[in-house]
Motif scaffolding. Sequence first.
Motif, PDB file in Angstrom:
ATOM      1  N   ALA A   1      -1.191  -0.889   1.957  1.00  0.00           N
ATOM      2  CA  ALA A   1      -1.461  -2.265   2.405  1.00  0.00           C
ATOM      3  C   ALA A   1      -0.435  -3.231   1.811  1.00  0.00           C
ATOM      4  O   ALA A   1       0.052  -4.141   2.491  1.00  0.00           O
ATOM      5  N   VAL A   2      -0.093  -3.015   0.536  1.00  0.00           N
ATOM      6  CA  VAL A   2       0.931  -3.844  -0.117  1.00  0.00           C
ATOM      7  C   VAL A   2       2.281  -3.668   0.581  1.00  0.00           C
ATOM      8  O   VAL A   2       3.021  -4.635   0.803  1.00  0.00           O
ATOM      9  N   ILE A   3       2.596  -2.426   0.950  1.00  0.00           N
ATOM     10  CA  ILE A   3       3.862  -2.155   1.642  1.00  0.00           C
ATOM     11  C   ILE A   3       3.891  -2.845   3.004  1.00  0.00           C
ATOM     12  O   ILE A   3       4.902  -3.438   3.396  1.00  0.00           O
ATOM     13  N   LEU A   4       2.775  -2.793   3.737  1.00  0.00           N
ATOM     14  CA  LEU A   4       2.696  -3.491   5.029  1.00  0.00           C
ATOM     15  C   LEU A   4       2.942  -4.980   4.854  1.00  0.00           C
ATOM     16  O   LEU A   4       3.694  -5.598   5.623  1.00  0.00           O
TER      17      LEU A   4
ATOM     18  N   TYR B   1      14.651  -9.618  -1.988  1.00  0.00           N
ATOM     19  CA  TYR B   1      15.003  -8.369  -2.675  1.00  0.00           C
ATOM     20  C   TYR B   1      13.867  -7.937  -3.607  1.00  0.00           C
ATOM     21  O   TYR B   1      13.562  -6.743  -3.726  1.00  0.00           O
ATOM     22  N   GLY B   2      13.257  -8.930  -4.265  1.00  0.00           N
ATOM     23  CA  GLY B   2      12.136  -8.629  -5.157  1.00  0.00           C
ATOM     24  C   GLY B   2      10.986  -7.983  -4.422  1.00  0.00           C
ATOM     25  O   GLY B   2      10.371  -7.025  -4.924  1.00  0.00           O
TER      26      GLY B   2
ATOM     27  N   ILE C   1       8.809  -0.758  -3.161  1.00  0.00           N
ATOM     28  CA  ILE C   1       9.268   0.595  -3.514  1.00  0.00           C
ATOM     29  C   ILE C   1       8.593   1.065  -4.800  1.00  0.00           C
ATOM     30  O   ILE C   1       8.161   2.224  -4.908  1.00  0.00           O
ATOM     31  N   PHE C   2       8.493   0.162  -5.791  1.00  0.00           N
ATOM     32  CA  PHE C   2       7.825   0.515  -7.047  1.00  0.00           C
ATOM     33  C   PHE C   2       6.378   0.942  -6.792  1.00  0.00           C
ATOM     34  O   PHE C   2       5.920   1.965  -7.319  1.00  0.00           O
TER      35      PHE C   2
ATOM     36  N   ILE D   1       4.797   4.585  -7.524  1.00  0.00           N
ATOM     37  CA  ILE D   1       3.646   4.751  -8.421  1.00  0.00           C
ATOM     38  C   ILE D   1       2.527   5.499  -7.705  1.00  0.00           C
ATOM     39  O   ILE D   1       1.950   6.453  -8.237  1.00  0.00           O
ATOM     40  N   SER D   2       2.202   5.064  -6.480  1.00  0.00           N
ATOM     41  CA  SER D   2       1.110   5.707  -5.738  1.00  0.00           C
ATOM     42  C   SER D   2       1.483   7.143  -5.352  1.00  0.00           C
ATOM     43  O   SER D   2       0.622   8.032  -5.315  1.00  0.00           O
TER      44      SER D   2
END
Length: 771
Positions: free
Chosen positions: A6-9, A267-268, A274-275, A279-280
């Motif tokens: 969800a964070v990636i989306l 970029y952040g 990606i981080f 992690i997941s």
Amino acid sequence: MSVSFAVILFSVGYVYYETSFDKCIPDHNRIYRCLMQGQLNGNEAYFAVTSSQMAEAVLNDIPEIEEAIRLTARGEATIVYNTETIEMRTLFFADPEVFDFFDFTIHKNIENPFESPDNIAIAESIAKQHFGSVENALNKVVQLRGEDCVIAGVFEDLPQNFHLQTKIIQSIDEVNPDNDGWGSQNYFTYVKTSAPIKDIDNLNFKLTKSVYTHYDADLDGSAAQNWEDLKYSDNTYIFFNAEPLTDIHFGKHRFDPAVTSSKTYVYGAIILAIFILLISSFNFINLTIANLSTRFKEIGIRKTNGAGSKQIAKQFIIESILFWVTGFVIAFLVYRVGEVSLYHYLELELSIDKNALIILIALIFTGLLLFNSVANILPITVFAKKETLALIKKETAKKRSYLLKDGFVVLQFVLSAIIILSSVFVQKQINFMVNKDRGYDKENVITLSMWDMPPETRSTFIEEIKKHTAIQSVSTSDVYFGDDPSMNGAFFETQEAENYFHTTILPVDDEFFKTFNIQLLKGRFFEKERKTDFKAVLLNETAAKEYQKAGSLIGKKLYVDGTYYDIIGIVKDFNYRSLYHALQPLIITRIENFGNVFVKVGNDQIAEALEIIRNQRKELGLTKPLQYSFHDEIIAKHYLKDQQAKKMLLFLSLVSVIIACVGLYAISFFTIIKRTKEIGIRKVNGAKVSEILTLLNKDFIKWVALAFLVATPIAWLAMHKWLENFAYKTNLSWWIFALAGMLALGIALLTVSWQSWRAATRNPVEALRYE
């Protein structure tokens, strides 16, 4: 896994939106905005403004340019129709070709909607909301800043990802641009070339050469052969450069009304996504390994009954994909349900086309599926290839398996620690900027935009509210104090090159200094009774230092905007701009009774003061609800993108810590399963629960501590680089690293202690009864 997806989306949606600015314009690859860039007495200059004369000059001089237009912004605006007041946001003045230039649809009844200086165009949404339809809005007479204007055009609402946002545009003839000389830079110049420019440096040289050919200056632009010919000196020169339209959103220029952001945060967002993914993914691999380690006998029995390694691997890969797909479906639901609340929390306004959203989700799904498959193939293949006897006997993993597991722990917490430290430092810097002493009193100042009042009514309003004790002082300004004032060149005493300096001009009334408690160093402030003070100025310390000669400046002349002024005072430097910028020269001129009104209120008397203002408005027959803001809130808006980053990092820090803890829990589960017999034997031989807890926890704490030591220099370098964006910055204090490290260790200890306690308190017979 669902949370991380969800964070990636969300992150991909944010990056897509931020990088889509101005790509909605059909000819965006042929449109450029002209900038002033260079050095002024050794200080870097990045200005989004140019002269009103530049557009016509470059259009005639440069064959590659086929169109050129001008815009200028002049503060917030409202229009009044009958008794209704309509908020319109920033008021822009533009050439009539502006709509064709950007290919915006405009509804009109006449060929040139800006044929008269009093003609305006409004946004379609405003026309429909307040007039019923586009047709009803056309030709209506409204009041704009106390003057009658005609709605001669209705334009389609500007795309949300267009760098300029406004609901109202007026004819540029209203501000008489032809009366402004080359030395006055208050206009935004856009050019459109016949084809995309490959050699942008060559175009920049032609633009600069054209300006100095027409500008009455010491430089002869027509004779210039190279850049050196267009410099006053090595530390004082201004070049005119073309900025591609799609670069404006990520620009950092003074006097820029554009909706801007920072590539740092884009970029952040990519790096943080990606981080979180890594992690997941480490967690999922660890959970897969932990799960497989409990199924040794199942795999051995399946092999005994004829299953091959490929069949075993296929079974577990399918299981993994099913988990993964379920996680993605949940993630999509979480994203769709929570996106509005998350955007509201982060104060973001994102708008992504449905077709683009579908494509993005499909690409993310495919990319994550491939990533997941590759990440899980190795551990599944290793277990699938184990010998049947070893599986049934549940042989322990080799040392390299433990190293892999420990490596995942370190990597997870390295990434989490970087996010945590970055979050702490970003919050520290934002708090520093908002709360820093700016050199004046910004507290308890109510800001009102009263341009819709006729000057006589506004004067009456000010005089009446000043009679109340809750109101300490009232001042007005031509600019919205807190935003960039206008920019000009100026000369001390005579118009000679050695007396020239570049400066900012702040027009205020005589009570401005009292309202904001600005300190006087020399001379005097403006005095209401002295009408000659309208031809007087005060300078800040930085401007006074530009004077190269001996003696006091008080009483000397200052030439600016074609007029000589008397210098009557020097004020202490104060930060009239955001803290991204260092202090620069400032000239304060005198005006009176302008539309930006600042009301200084006594402590704990804000509610009383607001009631006084409302009552006075009612007495003057103003029925519109009171619109106001506080000056410290205006200051905070300078750092909106930073505040968003602060909130985003706080949110992602929490997410990363939770996911990392789940991974640590999985690793502890994996380890304790492997050491069940060892724990049982130790307890039979008299080991205490506390000793078992220490034995199980010390390795995890060791790896988390190592992870934090690795993360610290990385986070320090990243934050040091980020802080370079600010002229004023907080310190990278050592105690923050220590505090964050203790926090990470505490969280890790709490995470593994539950599993360790359960293992330490189990009856050893359960572990040994089958031996």
